[in-house]
Design a protein around this motif. Structure first.
Motif, PDB file in Angstrom:
ATOM      1  N   GLN A  48       0.826  -1.214   0.000  1.00 19.08           N
ATOM      2  CA  GLN A  48       0.000   0.000   0.000  1.00 19.08           C
ATOM      3  C   GLN A  48       0.858   1.260   0.000  1.00 19.08           C
ATOM      4  O   GLN A  48       0.610   2.188  -0.781  1.00 19.08           O
ATOM      5  CB  GLN A  48      -0.936  -0.003   1.208  1.00 19.08           C
ATOM      6  N   LEU A  49       1.864   1.288   0.855  1.00 18.94           N
ATOM      7  CA  LEU A  49       2.754   2.442   0.900  1.00 18.94           C
ATOM      8  C   LEU A  49       3.547   2.586  -0.395  1.00 18.94           C
ATOM      9  O   LEU A  49       3.715   3.695  -0.922  1.00 18.94           O
ATOM     10  CB  LEU A  49       3.702   2.324   2.092  1.00 18.94           C
ATOM     11  N   LYS A  53       1.746   5.666  -2.164  1.00 17.44           N
ATOM     12  CA  LYS A  53       2.543   6.799  -1.693  1.00 17.44           C
ATOM     13  C   LYS A  53       3.789   7.015  -2.560  1.00 17.44           C
ATOM     14  O   LYS A  53       3.953   8.078  -3.166  1.00 17.44           O
ATOM     15  CB  LYS A  53       2.953   6.589  -0.228  1.00 17.44           C
ATOM     16  N   HIS A  54       4.667   6.022  -2.609  1.00 17.99           N
ATOM     17  CA  HIS A  54       5.930   6.207  -3.327  1.00 17.99           C
ATOM     18  C   HIS A  54       5.714   6.374  -4.839  1.00 17.99           C
ATOM     19  O   HIS A  54       6.201   7.349  -5.432  1.00 17.99           O
ATOM     20  CB  HIS A  54       6.876   5.037  -3.049  1.00 17.99           C
ATOM     21  N   HIS A  55       5.007   5.432  -5.457  1.00 18.56           N
ATOM     22  CA  HIS A  55       4.790   5.548  -6.905  1.00 18.56           C
ATOM     23  C   HIS A  55       3.971   6.794  -7.227  1.00 18.56           C
ATOM     24  O   HIS A  55       4.270   7.509  -8.191  1.00 18.56           O
ATOM     25  CB  HIS A  55       4.103   4.292  -7.452  1.00 18.56           C
ATOM     26  N   THR A  57       3.980   9.575  -5.714  1.00 18.40           N
ATOM     27  CA  THR A  57       4.846  10.754  -5.619  1.00 18.40           C
ATOM     28  C   THR A  57       5.673  10.930  -6.885  1.00 18.40           C
ATOM     29  O   THR A  57       5.846  12.056  -7.371  1.00 18.40           O
ATOM     30  CB  THR A  57       5.773  10.638  -4.394  1.00 18.40           C
ATOM     31  N   TYR A  58       6.178   9.829  -7.437  1.00 16.13           N
ATOM     32  CA  TYR A  58       6.927   9.925  -8.701  1.00 16.13           C
ATOM     33  C   TYR A  58       6.033  10.480  -9.807  1.00 16.13           C
ATOM     34  O   TYR A  58       6.457  11.325 -10.599  1.00 16.13           O
ATOM     35  CB  TYR A  58       7.467   8.557  -9.117  1.00 16.13           C
ATOM     36  N   VAL A  59       4.795  10.011  -9.866  1.00 15.70           N
ATOM     37  CA  VAL A  59       3.864  10.474 -10.895  1.00 15.70           C
ATOM     38  C   VAL A  59       3.586  11.969 -10.739  1.00 15.70           C
ATOM     39  O   VAL A  59       3.646  12.738 -11.706  1.00 15.70           O
ATOM     40  CB  VAL A  59       2.549   9.668 -10.836  1.00 15.70           C
ATOM     41  N   ASN A  60       3.289  12.389  -9.518  1.00 10.98           N
ATOM     42  CA  ASN A  60       2.984  13.805  -9.278  1.00 10.98           C
ATOM     43  C   ASN A  60       4.178  14.700  -9.594  1.00 10.98           C
ATOM     44  O   ASN A  60       4.034  15.767 -10.214  1.00 10.98           O
ATOM     45  CB  ASN A  60       2.548  14.012  -7.833  1.00 10.98           C
ATOM     46  N   ASN A  61       5.361  14.273  -9.163  1.00  8.77           N
ATOM     47  CA  ASN A  61       6.562  15.074  -9.420  1.00  8.77           C
ATOM     48  C   ASN A  61       6.938  15.089 -10.892  1.00  8.77           C
ATOM     49  O   ASN A  61       7.451  16.094 -11.401  1.00  8.77           O
ATOM     50  CB  ASN A  61       7.728  14.545  -8.586  1.00  8.77           C
ATOM     51  N   LEU A  62       6.682  14.000 -11.583  1.00 10.79           N
ATOM     52  CA  LEU A  62       6.949  13.958 -13.022  1.00 10.79           C
ATOM     53  C   LEU A  62       6.040  14.935 -13.760  1.00 10.79           C
ATOM     54  O   LEU A  62       6.495  15.694 -14.628  1.00 10.79           O
ATOM     55  CB  LEU A  62       6.740  12.540 -13.555  1.00 10.79           C
ATOM     56  N   ASN A  63       4.777  14.943 -13.408  1.00  9.09           N
ATOM     57  CA  ASN A  63       3.846  15.881 -14.049  1.00  9.09           C
ATOM     58  C   ASN A  63       4.260  17.329 -13.784  1.00  9.09           C
ATOM     59  O   ASN A  63       4.251  18.168 -14.697  1.00  9.09           O
ATOM     60  CB  ASN A  63       2.424  15.638 -13.540  1.00  9.09           C
ATOM     61  N   ALA A  64       4.649  17.626 -12.549  1.00 11.05           N
ATOM     62  CA  ALA A  64       5.058  18.985 -12.201  1.00 11.05           C
ATOM     63  C   ALA A  64       6.333  19.383 -12.935  1.00 11.05           C
ATOM     64  O   ALA A  64       6.458  20.522 -13.429  1.00 11.05           O
ATOM     65  CB  ALA A  64       5.268  19.090 -10.686  1.00 11.05           C
ATOM     66  N   THR A  65       7.270  18.455 -13.044  1.00  9.62           N
ATOM     67  CA  THR A  65       8.528  18.747 -13.729  1.00  9.62           C
ATOM     68  C   THR A  65       8.302  18.962 -15.222  1.00  9.62           C
ATOM     69  O   THR A  65       8.909  19.852 -15.829  1.00  9.62           O
ATOM     70  CB  THR A  65       9.531  17.593 -13.516  1.00  9.62           C
ATOM     71  N   GLU A  66       7.421  18.182 -15.812  1.00  6.09           N
ATOM     72  CA  GLU A  66       7.143  18.355 -17.238  1.00  6.09           C
ATOM     73  C   GLU A  66       6.458  19.692 -17.514  1.00  6.09           C
ATOM     74  O   GLU A  66       6.680  20.294 -18.571  1.00  6.09           O
ATOM     75  CB  GLU A  66       6.303  17.187 -17.758  1.00  6.09           C
ATOM     76  N   GLU A  67       5.632  20.152 -16.588  1.00  5.94           N
ATOM     77  CA  GLU A  67       5.013  21.474 -16.744  1.00  5.94           C
ATOM     78  C   GLU A  67       6.084  22.561 -16.748  1.00  5.94           C
ATOM     79  O   GLU A  67       6.057  23.490 -17.569  1.00  5.94           O
ATOM     80  CB  GLU A  67       4.004  21.725 -15.624  1.00  5.94           C
ATOM     81  N   GLY A 181      12.196  -6.571 -13.332  1.00  2.45           N
ATOM     82  CA  GLY A 181      12.887  -5.662 -12.432  1.00  2.45           C
ATOM     83  C   GLY A 181      12.634  -6.016 -10.975  1.00  2.45           C
ATOM     84  O   GLY A 181      11.517  -6.388 -10.611  1.00  2.45           O
ATOM     85  N   ILE A 182      13.680  -5.928 -10.162  1.00  2.00           N
ATOM     86  CA  ILE A 182      13.551  -6.158  -8.724  1.00  2.00           C
ATOM     87  C   ILE A 182      13.950  -4.876  -8.007  1.00  2.00           C
ATOM     88  O   ILE A 182      15.094  -4.432  -8.081  1.00  2.00           O
ATOM     89  CB  ILE A 182      14.430  -7.335  -8.267  1.00  2.00           C
ATOM     90  N   ASP A 183      12.995  -4.298  -7.326  1.00  2.00           N
ATOM     91  CA  ASP A 183      13.202  -3.047  -6.595  1.00  2.00           C
ATOM     92  C   ASP A 183      13.933  -3.343  -5.294  1.00  2.00           C
ATOM     93  O   ASP A 183      13.437  -4.109  -4.458  1.00  2.00           O
ATOM     94  CB  ASP A 183      11.832  -2.421  -6.306  1.00  2.00           C
ATOM     95  N   VAL A 184      15.111  -2.766  -5.114  1.00  2.00           N
ATOM     96  CA  VAL A 184      15.843  -2.979  -3.866  1.00  2.00           C
ATOM     97  C   VAL A 184      16.019  -1.673  -3.072  1.00  2.00           C
ATOM     98  O   VAL A 184      16.924  -1.547  -2.256  1.00  2.00           O
ATOM     99  CB  VAL A 184      17.212  -3.676  -4.092  1.00  2.00           C
ATOM    100  N   TRP A 185      15.143  -0.709  -3.328  1.00  2.00           N
ATOM    101  CA  TRP A 185      15.052   0.421  -2.417  1.00  2.00           C
ATOM    102  C   TRP A 185      14.540  -0.105  -1.082  1.00  2.00           C
ATOM    103  O   TRP A 185      13.727  -1.034  -1.038  1.00  2.00           O
ATOM    104  CB  TRP A 185      14.069   1.471  -2.960  1.00  2.00           C
ATOM    105  N   GLU A 186      14.961   0.499   0.022  1.00  2.00           N
ATOM    106  CA  GLU A 186      14.532  -0.004   1.332  1.00  2.00           C
ATOM    107  C   GLU A 186      13.021   0.057   1.518  1.00  2.00           C
ATOM    108  O   GLU A 186      12.444  -0.772   2.222  1.00  2.00           O
ATOM    109  CB  GLU A 186      15.236   0.768   2.447  1.00  2.00           C
ATOM    110  N   HIS A 187      12.363   1.020   0.871  1.00  2.00           N
ATOM    111  CA  HIS A 187      10.909   1.105   1.061  1.00  2.00           C
ATOM    112  C   HIS A 187      10.186  -0.109   0.477  1.00  2.00           C
ATOM    113  O   HIS A 187       9.025  -0.347   0.786  1.00  2.00           O
ATOM    114  CB  HIS A 187      10.333   2.410   0.477  1.00  2.00           C
ATOM    115  N   ALA A 188      10.867  -0.894  -0.368  1.00  2.00           N
ATOM    116  CA  ALA A 188      10.257  -2.080  -0.963  1.00  2.00           C
ATOM    117  C   ALA A 188      10.227  -3.268  -0.010  1.00  2.00           C
ATOM    118  O   ALA A 188       9.509  -4.246  -0.265  1.00  2.00           O
ATOM    119  CB  ALA A 188      11.000  -2.468  -2.245  1.00  2.00           C
ATOM    120  N   TYR A 189      10.993  -3.195   1.086  1.00  2.00           N
ATOM    121  CA  TYR A 189      11.081  -4.381   1.942  1.00  2.00           C
ATOM    122  C   TYR A 189      11.316  -4.104   3.429  1.00  2.00           C
ATOM    123  O   TYR A 189      11.135  -4.990   4.263  1.00  2.00           O
ATOM    124  CB  TYR A 189      12.205  -5.305   1.449  1.00  2.00           C
ATOM    125  N   TYR A 190      11.700  -2.885   3.818  1.00  2.00           N
ATOM    126  CA  TYR A 190      12.217  -2.663   5.167  1.00  2.00           C
ATOM    127  C   TYR A 190      11.191  -2.950   6.268  1.00  2.00           C
ATOM    128  O   TYR A 190      11.552  -3.475   7.330  1.00  2.00           O
ATOM    129  CB  TYR A 190      12.743  -1.232   5.313  1.00  2.00           C
TER     130      TYR A 190
END
Length: 222
Positions: A48-49, A53-55, A57-67, A181-190
Motif C-alpha cells: 500500500q505504501l 505513496k511512493h509511486h 509521488t513519482y507520478v505527481n513530481n513527473l507531471n510537475a517537472t514536465e510542466e 525488475g527487482i526493486d531494492v530500495w529499502e521502502h520495498a522491503y524494510y
C-alpha cells in the motif's frame, strides 16, 4: 506457477519532450491485485505504501517537472531545461520502473518460466538456477538504492543482467529492454525484512509473474 495478471489501466510513460505542449498527464496505474495478495512474501502494508505513496509521488513530481519543462521550452530557456533533466530522469524513471514492477509480480506466481524464455535463460546463463543466483547477487550488491534487472540486448539477441542506481530506467540508461525488475530500495522491503535484503530477495521469487516476463520477452523480439 504461471499466472496472467494485467493492469486494468495503462499509463502513458515519458513522452518525447518536443510533444510536451499537447501531452496528457501521467497517472498512477491501478495495482492489478489487492495490496495483501502477495502475502506472506510481501505484506499489505508495504504494498500500500509502495504503490499509493511512493509511486504516486513519482507520478505527481513527473507531471510537475514536465510542466516546468514545457514553460522553459516555450521561453527558449535552455539553462532551465538542462537543470530539470535530473528531476525528469529520477521521477520519470521511478514511474517507468514501478509500472513494470507491479506487472512483474502476481499472487500464486513463482516457479520457473516455460517455453522460449526458459530456453533463452538456459542458453545465456547455463541454467535457471544460475540465472536466479546471478540476478539475486547483482540485486543484493546494489549499493544504496536501485534495481536489479533482467533485460534483453536487441543488438546481440541475448538476455543480460544489469543493476541501475536510484530510479535510473534500464532502457534509457543501458539500452537493454526491461523484462524483469527487482526493486531494492529499502521502502520495498524494510517494514517486513528490516535491513536483511537477501531475505527479501529470496522471498520475491515466490511471486514473480513469469507469464508477464515471457510476454515482454516475446514482444521485444518482434
Amino acid at each position: 506457477m504461471l499466472c496472467r495478471v494485467m493492469s486494468r489501466r495503462t499509463s502513458k510513460l515519458v513522452p518525447a519532450l518536443g510533444c510536451l505542449g499537447s501531452r496528457q498527464k501521467h497517472s498512477l496505474p491501478d495495482l492489478p491485485y489487492d495490496y495483501g495478495a502477495l502475502e506472506p512474501h510481501i505484506n499489505a502494508q508495504i504494498m500500500q505504501l509502495h504503490h499509493s505513496k511512493h509511486h504516486a509521488t513519482y507520478v505527481n513530481n513527473l507531471n510537475a517537472t514536465e510542466e516546468k519543462y514545457k514553460e522553459a521550452l516555450a521561453k527558449g530557456d535552455v539553462t532551465s531545461q538542462v537543470a530539470l533533466q535530473p528531476a525528469l530522469r529520477f521521477n520519470g524513471g521511478g514511474h517507468i520502473n514501478h509500472t513494470i514492477f507491479w506487472t512483474n509480480l502476481c499472487p500464486n506466481g513463482g516457479g520457473e518460466p516455460k517455453g522460449e524464455l526458459m530456453e533463452a535463460i538456459k542458453r545465456d546463463f547455463g541454467s535457471f538456477e544460475k540465472f536466479k543466483e546471478k540476478l539475486t547477487a547483482v540485486s543484493v550488491g546494489v549499493q544504496g538504492s536501485g534495481w536489479g534487472w533482467l533485460g534483453f540486448n536487441k543488438e546481440q539477441g541475448r538476455l543480460q543482467i544489469a543493476a541501475c542506481s536510484n530510479q535510473d530506467p534500464l532502457q534509457g540508461t543501458t539500452g537493454l529492454i526491461p523484462l524483469l525488475g527487482i526493486d531494492v530500495w529499502e521502502h520495498a522491503y524494510y517494514l517486513q525484512y528490516k535491513n536483511v535484503r537477501p531475505d527479501y530477495l529470496k522471498a520475491i521469487w515466490n511471486v514473480i509473474n513469469w507469464e508477464n516476463v515471457t510476454e515482454r520477452y516475446s514482444a521485444c523480439k518482434k
